[in-house]
Design an enzyme around this catalytic site. Structure first.
Site, PDB file in Angstrom:
ATOM      1  N   LYS A  35       0.838  -1.190   0.000  1.00 13.31           N
ATOM      2  CA  LYS A  35       0.000   0.000   0.000  1.00 13.31           C
ATOM      3  C   LYS A  35       0.887   1.258   0.000  1.00 13.31           C
ATOM      4  CE  LYS A  35      -4.331   0.785   2.414  1.00 13.31           C
ATOM      5  NZ  LYS A  35      -4.992   0.659   3.715  1.00 13.31           N
ATOM      6  N   PHE A 152     -16.095  13.333  10.553  1.00 12.12           N
ATOM      7  CA  PHE A 152     -17.487  13.211  10.103  1.00 12.12           C
ATOM      8  C   PHE A 152     -17.557  13.147   8.582  1.00 12.12           C
ATOM      9  CE2 PHE A 152     -17.447  15.553  14.151  1.00 12.12           C
ATOM     10  CZ  PHE A 152     -18.258  14.740  14.925  1.00 12.12           C
ATOM     11  N   ARG A 154     -18.060  12.012   4.838  1.00 10.98           N
ATOM     12  CA  ARG A 154     -18.904  11.068   4.097  1.00 10.98           C
ATOM     13  C   ARG A 154     -18.116  10.543   2.915  1.00 10.98           C
ATOM     14  NH1 ARG A 154     -23.273  14.948   2.170  1.00 10.98           N
ATOM     15  NH2 ARG A 154     -21.432  16.230   2.339  1.00 10.98           N
ATOM     16  N   LYS A 207     -19.638  11.549  18.222  1.00  8.97           N
ATOM     17  CA  LYS A 207     -19.556  10.827  16.949  1.00  8.97           C
ATOM     18  C   LYS A 207     -20.635   9.740  16.844  1.00  8.97           C
ATOM     19  CE  LYS A 207     -18.105   8.828  13.269  1.00  8.97           C
ATOM     20  NZ  LYS A 207     -17.448   9.107  12.045  1.00  8.97           N
ATOM     21  N   ASN A 211     -24.086   9.758  14.368  1.00  9.05           N
ATOM     22  CA  ASN A 211     -24.387   8.731  13.366  1.00  9.05           C
ATOM     23  C   ASN A 211     -25.677   7.985  13.709  1.00  9.05           C
ATOM     24  OD1 ASN A 211     -22.386   9.332  11.616  1.00  9.05           O
ATOM     25  ND2 ASN A 211     -21.060   7.609  12.112  1.00  9.05           N
ATOM     26  N   PHE A 252     -30.791  14.168   4.927  1.00  7.04           N
ATOM     27  CA  PHE A 252     -30.957  12.819   5.480  1.00  7.04           C
ATOM     28  C   PHE A 252     -32.423  12.492   5.748  1.00  7.04           C
ATOM     29  CE2 PHE A 252     -26.817  10.819   5.982  1.00  7.04           C
ATOM     30  CZ  PHE A 252     -26.073  11.846   5.416  1.00  7.04           C
ATOM     31  N   CYS A 263     -20.170   2.953   8.344  1.00  7.79           N
ATOM     32  CA  CYS A 263     -20.365   3.625   9.637  1.00  7.79           C
ATOM     33  C   CYS A 263     -21.705   3.365  10.305  1.00  7.79           C
ATOM     34  CB  CYS A 263     -20.175   5.128   9.468  1.00  7.79           C
ATOM     35  SG  CYS A 263     -18.474   5.561   9.145  1.00  7.79           S
ATOM     36  N   LYS A 266     -22.390  -0.163  11.746  1.00  2.78           N
ATOM     37  CA  LYS A 266     -21.403  -0.495  12.788  1.00  2.78           C
ATOM     38  C   LYS A 266     -21.599   0.392  14.032  1.00  2.78           C
ATOM     39  CE  LYS A 266     -16.915   0.813  11.997  1.00  2.78           C
ATOM     40  NZ  LYS A 266     -16.108   1.465  13.008  1.00  2.78           N
ATOM     41  N   LYS A 324     -24.102   3.587  -1.687  1.00  2.10           N
ATOM     42  CA  LYS A 324     -24.541   4.918  -2.117  1.00  2.10           C
ATOM     43  C   LYS A 324     -23.678   5.314  -3.309  1.00  2.10           C
ATOM     44  CE  LYS A 324     -21.598   7.953   0.562  1.00  2.10           C
ATOM     45  NZ  LYS A 324     -21.535   9.124   1.399  1.00  2.10           N
TER      46      LYS A 324
HETATM   47  C1  UDX Z   1     -21.603   8.528   7.323  1.00  2.00           C
HETATM   48  C2  UDX Z   1     -21.741   9.909   7.989  1.00  2.00           C
HETATM   49  O1  UDX Z   1     -22.593  10.740   7.194  1.00  2.00           O
HETATM   50  C3  UDX Z   1     -20.387  10.549   8.195  1.00  2.00           C
HETATM   51  O2  UDX Z   1     -20.529  11.761   8.908  1.00  2.00           O
HETATM   52  C4  UDX Z   1     -19.511   9.567   9.004  1.00  2.00           C
HETATM   53  O3  UDX Z   1     -18.247  10.089   9.227  1.00  2.00           O
HETATM   54  C5  UDX Z   1     -19.401   8.246   8.280  1.00  2.00           C
HETATM   55  O4  UDX Z   1     -20.728   7.715   8.072  1.00  2.00           O
HETATM   56  P1  UDX Z   1     -21.189   7.592   4.846  1.00  2.00           P
HETATM   57  O5  UDX Z   1     -21.263   6.233   5.461  1.00  2.00           O
HETATM   58  O6  UDX Z   1     -20.095   7.897   3.895  1.00  2.00           O
HETATM   59  O7  UDX Z   1     -21.102   8.720   5.997  1.00  2.00           O
HETATM   60  O8  UDX Z   1     -22.569   7.805   4.066  1.00  2.00           O
HETATM   61  P2  UDX Z   1     -23.842   8.744   4.173  1.00  2.00           P
HETATM   62  O9  UDX Z   1     -23.829   9.717   3.056  1.00  2.00           O
HETATM   63  O10 UDX Z   1     -24.008   9.293   5.525  1.00  2.00           O
HETATM   64  O11 UDX Z   1     -24.996   7.675   3.863  1.00  2.00           O
HETATM   65  C6  UDX Z   1     -25.173   6.530   4.711  1.00  2.00           C
HETATM   66  C7  UDX Z   1     -26.351   5.700   4.239  1.00  2.00           C
HETATM   67  O12 UDX Z   1     -27.569   6.401   4.410  1.00  2.00           O
HETATM   68  C8  UDX Z   1     -26.302   5.331   2.756  1.00  2.00           C
HETATM   69  O13 UDX Z   1     -26.744   3.999   2.607  1.00  2.00           O
HETATM   70  C9  UDX Z   1     -27.257   6.309   2.095  1.00  2.00           C
HETATM   71  O14 UDX Z   1     -27.802   5.831   0.901  1.00  2.00           O
HETATM   72  C10 UDX Z   1     -28.310   6.424   3.196  1.00  2.00           C
HETATM   73  N1  UDX Z   1     -29.099   7.664   3.139  1.00  2.00           N
HETATM   74  C11 UDX Z   1     -28.509   8.861   3.376  1.00  2.00           C
HETATM   75  C12 UDX Z   1     -30.463   7.604   2.858  1.00  2.00           C
HETATM   76  O15 UDX Z   1     -31.022   6.515   2.642  1.00  2.00           O
HETATM   77  N2  UDX Z   1     -31.189   8.741   2.870  1.00  2.00           N
HETATM   78  C13 UDX Z   1     -30.633   9.958   3.119  1.00  2.00           C
HETATM   79  O16 UDX Z   1     -31.371  10.956   3.115  1.00  2.00           O
HETATM   80  C14 UDX Z   1     -29.255  10.023   3.371  1.00  2.00           C
END
Ligand code: UDX
Length: 432
Positions: A35, A152, A154, A207, A211, A252, A263, A266, A324
């Site tokens: 890596k 935080f 994404r 945190k 989440n 959201f 995230c 978990k 996503k």
């Molecule tokens: C998340 C947190 O947002 C971030 O702050 C943290 O540090 C890590 O976890 P991430 O896992 O990258 O980030 O994805 P995120 O964009 O938050 O989406 C998480 C899940 O929720 C996805 O499956 C997404 O499709 C779903 N989602 C999100 C919805 O179904 N509806 C929404 O309105 C937003």
């Protein structure tokens, strides 16, 4: 400032590259020599828009270095970030902190002058206390300070999220560390990020609570969408109507498939384990987890309904399989349970994902990867829009699909109900 980030996974690599871009001298450390050798050639192991350019630019100008030598890298640095993995334990309950504690023991060997040691990985409340215990067994408490600084970011938006965070949370009671870290983050604070200093345990909990709350918000609107389907109401109207209340907010609040990723699944489980330890019942989060786990089978029932209960030999296409858009991450994606389940029932599955074929599906005989959207949907009976990639937002289905009786199940509500009706396409969405 001289920084060392241990662990070049998602958190460590993005944060390291971004800190170097702000003018700091950064060393990213990993025990995986391949890596590190790849990173020196700017081969980035994760899919994250903009990251490769950032790594290349800062590696070339010498601000970003890569190393496998933890001892030397820690010695040269003033601030050390622990960014190693904190997976769920193999037995499914609690967080496996072995990597964090092993790294703490390694760092301990290299402390000869004052260092700030930061947990950036998501770690359960009291982990900072444990690290402090481990290091103080061999080093004076005057030589180090353990701080919690959760990230935080994404996936898919990580560089933007790093540069324009809503808030920077620093968990420490040590004034000296707080001043140094406020200075480190000053370029982001001057662009509008709020800086808050809390106790270390509070930062750790912020945190998880954040989440868990976001997972709750998504699950809430997903359940409301189930009700909308029964009463002939469009959930999109509900999201807009609710979201305009500033106390609720529109983000959201998009109904869709079960939430996934590295995230939310978990962290919701981990906060419950922590609460159990302190004999507190987090009943809301427990029902969020249950509701989310049941969501994929609920949506599968809808698939059966759309196909009038006939799945065998039906050609079903998945557009997008990652959890996503803008990521290649398959962790806890709802496609991981939906595709095998439909395949078992005899459906012929095609899928297309902009990030390529997925090893998770290679063992299934009747699941095939298509190289482009056109070939994926061409003779489909049912097209399932599973992930909201921009690539899927303006497909001319009438032109591209040769099977004239095709149906669409849009799990991300990308398309307009009215326009689909006008085109006489049999279109099903979430919550309408
Ligand atoms: C998340 C947190 O947002 C971030 O702050 C943290 O540090 C890590 O976890 P991430 O896992 O990258 O980030 O994805 P995120 O964009 O938050 O989406 C998480 C899940 O929720 C996805 O499956 C997404 O499709 C779903 N989602 C999100 C919805 O179904 N509806 C929404 O309105 C937003």
């Amino acid at each position: 400032m001289k920084l060392c980030l241990i662990g070049t996974g998602y958190v460590g690599l993005v944060s390291g590259a971004c800190f170097s871009d702000l003018g700091n001298d950064v060393i990213c450390v990993d025990r995986d020599i391949n890596k590190i050798n790849n990173l020196k050639k700017s081969i980035v192991p994760i899919y994250e828009p903009g990251l490769e350019e950032l790594v290349l630019r800062n590696y070339k100008n010498g601000k970003l270095k890569f190393s496998t030598n933890l001892k030397e890298s820690v010695s040269k640095s003033d601030i050390v970030f622990i960014c190693v993995g904190t997976p769920t334990k193999k037995n499914g309950s609690g967080t496996d902190l072995s990597q964090v504690y092993n790294v703490a023991k390694e760092i301990r060997k290299s402390i000869s002058k004052f260092k700030i040691i930061i947990t950036k990985s998501t770690v359960p409340v009291t982990t900072g206390d444990e690290i402090e215990k481990i290091i103080s067994q061999k080093k004076s408490k005057k030589l180090f300070s353990i701080v919690s600084n959760p990230e935080f970011l994404r996936e898919g938006e990580a560089i933007r999220d790093f540069n324009y965070p809503d808030r920077v949370v620093i968990g420490t009671n040590d004034k000296k560390s707080n001043t140094i870290l406020k200075n480190l983050y000053s370029p982001l604070i001057s662009k509008g990020a709020k800086y808050i200093n809390t106790s270390r345990r509070a930062a750790e909990l912020i945190k998880y609570a954040s989440n868990a709350f976001l997972a709750t918000k998504i699950t809430f609107i997903n359940e409301i969408s189930n009700l909308c389907e029964k009463i002939n109401v469009n959930v999109e109207d509900i999201s807009i109507g609710m979201g305009l209340d500033k106390r609720i907010g529109s983000r959201f609040l998009r109904a869709g498939p079960a939430y996934g990723g590295s995230c939310f699944p978990k962290d919701t489980k981990a906060i419950i384990t922590t609460a159990d330890k302190f004999k507190v019942n987090l009943s809301i989060i427990k029902s969020v987890i249950k509701s989310n786990e049941e969501r994929s089978s609920l949506l599968l029932k809808k698939v059966f309904h759309i196909l009038n209960g006939k799945i065998k030999n039906k050609k079903i296409t998945f557009l997008g399989v990652t959890f996503k858009a803008n990521t290649d991450d398959m962790r806890d994606s709802s496609s991981l349970s939906m595709i095998p389940s439909l395949s078992k029932k005899g459906a012929k599955i095609n899928y297309y994902d902009p990030t390529g074929e997925k090893k998770e599906f290679t063992k299934f005989k009747n699941v095939n990867f298509s190289k482009n959207i056109k070939s994926a949907i061409n003779d489909s009976d049912l097209i399932i829009i599973h992930t909201e990639w921009n690539d899927f937002k303006s497909i001319n289905f009438k032109k591209e699909v040769s099977n004239k009786n095709f149906k669409i199940f849009d799990m991300r509500n990308i398309y307009s109900l009215t326009k689909m009706k006008e085109q006489k396409i049999k279109y099903f969405s979430i919550g309408s």
